[in-house]
Structures are given as C-alpha cells and as structure tokens.
Design a protein around this motif. Structure first.
Motif, PDB file in Angstrom:
ATOM      1  N   VAL A  76     -12.909  27.737 135.333  1.00 25.79           N
ATOM      2  CA  VAL A  76     -13.652  28.161 136.523  1.00 25.79           C
ATOM      3  C   VAL A  76     -12.848  29.266 137.193  1.00 25.79           C
ATOM      4  N   LEU A  77     -13.469  30.425 137.363  1.00 28.56           N
ATOM      5  CA  LEU A  77     -12.797  31.545 138.006  1.00 28.56           C
ATOM      6  C   LEU A  77     -12.494  31.211 139.468  1.00 28.56           C
ATOM      7  N   GLN A  78     -11.255  31.358 139.852  1.00 27.95           N
ATOM      8  CA  GLN A  78     -10.818  31.046 141.216  1.00 27.95           C
ATOM      9  C   GLN A  78     -10.940  32.295 142.090  1.00 27.95           C
ATOM     10  N   PRO A  79     -10.970  32.114 143.416  1.00 31.92           N
ATOM     11  CA  PRO A  79     -11.066  33.276 144.303  1.00 31.92           C
ATOM     12  C   PRO A  79      -9.874  34.218 144.112  1.00 31.92           C
ATOM     13  N   ALA A  80     -10.112  35.488 144.362  1.00 30.38           N
ATOM     14  CA  ALA A  80      -9.056  36.496 144.249  1.00 30.38           C
ATOM     15  C   ALA A  80      -7.946  36.223 145.253  1.00 30.38           C
ATOM     16  N   VAL A  81      -6.724  36.487 144.844  1.00 27.65           N
ATOM     17  CA  VAL A  81      -5.542  36.320 145.695  1.00 27.65           C
ATOM     18  C   VAL A  81      -4.899  37.683 145.861  1.00 27.65           C
ATOM     19  N   THR A  82      -4.602  38.056 147.094  1.00 25.25           N
ATOM     20  CA  THR A  82      -3.916  39.314 147.371  1.00 25.25           C
ATOM     21  C   THR A  82      -2.535  39.000 147.912  1.00 25.25           C
ATOM     22  N   THR A  83      -1.520  39.685 147.351  1.00 27.23           N
ATOM     23  CA  THR A  83      -0.142  39.433 147.754  1.00 27.23           C
ATOM     24  C   THR A  83       0.666  40.723 147.726  1.00 27.23           C
ATOM     25  N   SER A  84       1.697  40.758 148.539  1.00 22.31           N
ATOM     26  CA  SER A  84       2.672  41.849 148.484  1.00 22.31           C
ATOM     27  C   SER A  84       3.953  41.380 147.809  1.00 22.31           C
ATOM     28  N   LYS A  85       4.023  40.081 147.474  1.00 21.72           N
ATOM     29  CA  LYS A  85       5.211  39.525 146.828  1.00 21.72           C
ATOM     30  C   LYS A  85       5.303  40.021 145.384  1.00 21.72           C
ATOM     31  N   ASN A  86       6.519  40.336 144.975  1.00 19.81           N
ATOM     32  CA  ASN A  86       6.738  40.763 143.600  1.00 19.81           C
ATOM     33  C   ASN A  86       8.134  40.354 143.172  1.00 19.81           C
ATOM     34  N   PRO A  87       8.273  39.293 142.405  1.00 20.12           N
ATOM     35  CA  PRO A  87       7.209  38.600 141.687  1.00 20.12           C
ATOM     36  C   PRO A  87       6.485  37.594 142.577  1.00 20.12           C
ATOM     37  N   GLU A  88       5.296  37.250 142.165  1.00 26.42           N
ATOM     38  CA  GLU A  88       4.499  36.199 142.805  1.00 26.42           C
ATOM     39  C   GLU A  88       4.766  34.903 142.050  1.00 26.42           C
ATOM     40  N   MET A  89       5.084  33.832 142.775  1.00 23.45           N
ATOM     41  CA  MET A  89       5.352  32.533 142.155  1.00 23.45           C
ATOM     42  C   MET A  89       4.158  31.617 142.406  1.00 23.45           C
ATOM     43  N   ILE A  90       3.699  30.982 141.339  1.00 18.74           N
ATOM     44  CA  ILE A  90       2.573  30.059 141.446  1.00 18.74           C
ATOM     45  C   ILE A  90       3.057  28.706 140.959  1.00 18.74           C
ATOM     46  N   LYS A  91       3.022  27.724 141.845  1.00 20.31           N
ATOM     47  CA  LYS A  91       3.434  26.351 141.505  1.00 20.31           C
ATOM     48  C   LYS A  91       2.226  25.615 140.944  1.00 20.31           C
ATOM     49  N   LEU A  92       2.384  25.057 139.741  1.00 26.10           N
ATOM     50  CA  LEU A  92       1.303  24.334 139.087  1.00 26.10           C
ATOM     51  C   LEU A  92       1.648  22.852 138.994  1.00 26.10           C
ATOM     52  N   ASN A  93       0.697  22.039 139.361  1.00 29.63           N
ATOM     53  CA  ASN A  93       0.838  20.607 139.163  1.00 29.63           C
ATOM     54  C   ASN A  93      -0.579  20.009 139.085  1.00 29.63           C
ATOM     55  N   PRO A  94      -1.332  20.415 138.042  1.00 25.75           N
ATOM     56  CA  PRO A  94      -2.703  19.928 137.959  1.00 25.75           C
ATOM     57  C   PRO A  94      -2.754  18.474 137.521  1.00 25.75           C
TER      58      PRO A  94
END
Length: 170
Positions: A147-165
């Motif tokens: 399922v396509l999730q909403p767009a995320v806009t960030t100025s962070k580089n790198p962007e960290m995404i924590k996953l715990n599905p």
C-alpha cells in the motif's frame, strides 16, 4: 526647357505591415538537471510566421520560426541559463524584441536506501537509511504491505526510518 507629362493615370495599393513586438513572458523557472524548461513567448503586431533570435548566457542560439502565438520554447539547459530575446522579424520586417527568462537548474537528485535486516515479530525492529544527493528538502514515498504510503518531506540527510512492523513487508 523641360518636358512634362500632362496625362498620368494608374493606381498602386501599398500595404503597411505593423511592426512585430516579441517578448519572453514569465521570468524564471526551476528545474532539475536533464529536465525541460518551457519559455513562454508572445507576439503583438505583424502576422506570422515570426522568426526570433535569442541568446543563452550570451551565446547566440539558432533562429526559431513559428506560426503559433503565443508559443513556448522548450529548452533543456544543463546549467542555470539566462535566455535573452534579441531580435524578431515577420514578413521581412524587423520588429522589437525584449525580455529575459532564467532557467535555474538544480542538481540531479538521487536516493540510496541502506540498512534494514531481519525483523522479528515483537522484536527491536530495524533502521533504514536514505542517503540523498542534490539540494533538499527531499520528498519520498514507500509502500507498506503493498500500500503506497503518504509522501514524506524531509531536510534530514540521511533520513532514518525505524521499522518494527507487526507483520508483512515494507
């Protein structure tokens, strides 16, 4: 002393063509490297076809002829470029040209995804990193359980995404 013709006849119709004015409309646009910029062009007076001459960062470009008014030049600059309209002609008459258009070319964008690993149910999860190149802010999207999730806009580089599905695929 001189000879005169006393009987003159005839008629000649002279068509006066109004002078053409051409101008770049707008002013500027932003685009990514490798993209196309649309430069709006308008003519007043005269009739088509119109032929224009313009420069790109001071370098004369090939002439462009059109019968469309208004028209759009579609150009592909590789660096930020200032286009200046320098001349216009229509049906053999030279008109007045004016206006400039600046194409602001940004860096090419890319993103590299790394990290992750095995994620156990009810475990600690994993972290993904997105490393961007180019000028931020950056906007990205991802899918969770297809399922396509909403767009995320960030100025962070790198962007960290924590996953715990709880289950499924991200």
């Amino acid at each position: 002393p001189g000879c005169f013709v006393s009987n003159v006849s005839g008629q000649k119709i002279i068509h006066v063509t109004p002078l053409t004015t051409a101008k770049f409309v707008g002013g500027s646009a932003k685009l990514c490297n490798g993209g196309t910029v649309k430069v709006p062009l308008e003519f007043t007076g005269g009739t088509g076809p119109w032929t224009i001459t313009y420069t790109a960062n001071g370098v004369i470009q090939p002439t462009y002829t059109t019968i469309t008014n208004p028209d759009t030049l579609q150009l592909m600059p590789t660096d930020t470029t200032t286009y200046i309209l320098t001349a216009v002609s229509s049906n053999g008459c030279i008109g007045t040209a004016s206006g400039q258009f600046v194409a602001n070319v940004g860096d090419s964008l890319s993103a590299v995804l790394s990290g992750g690993g095995q994620v156990c149910q009810n475990g600690n999860g994993a972290t993904l990193l997105i490393n961007f190149s180019g000028q931020g802010p950056f906007t990205y999207q991802y899918t969770a359980n297809n399922v396509l999730q909403p767009a995320v806009t960030t100025s962070k580089n790198p962007e960290m995404i924590k996953l715990n599905p709880p289950n499924g695929v991200i």
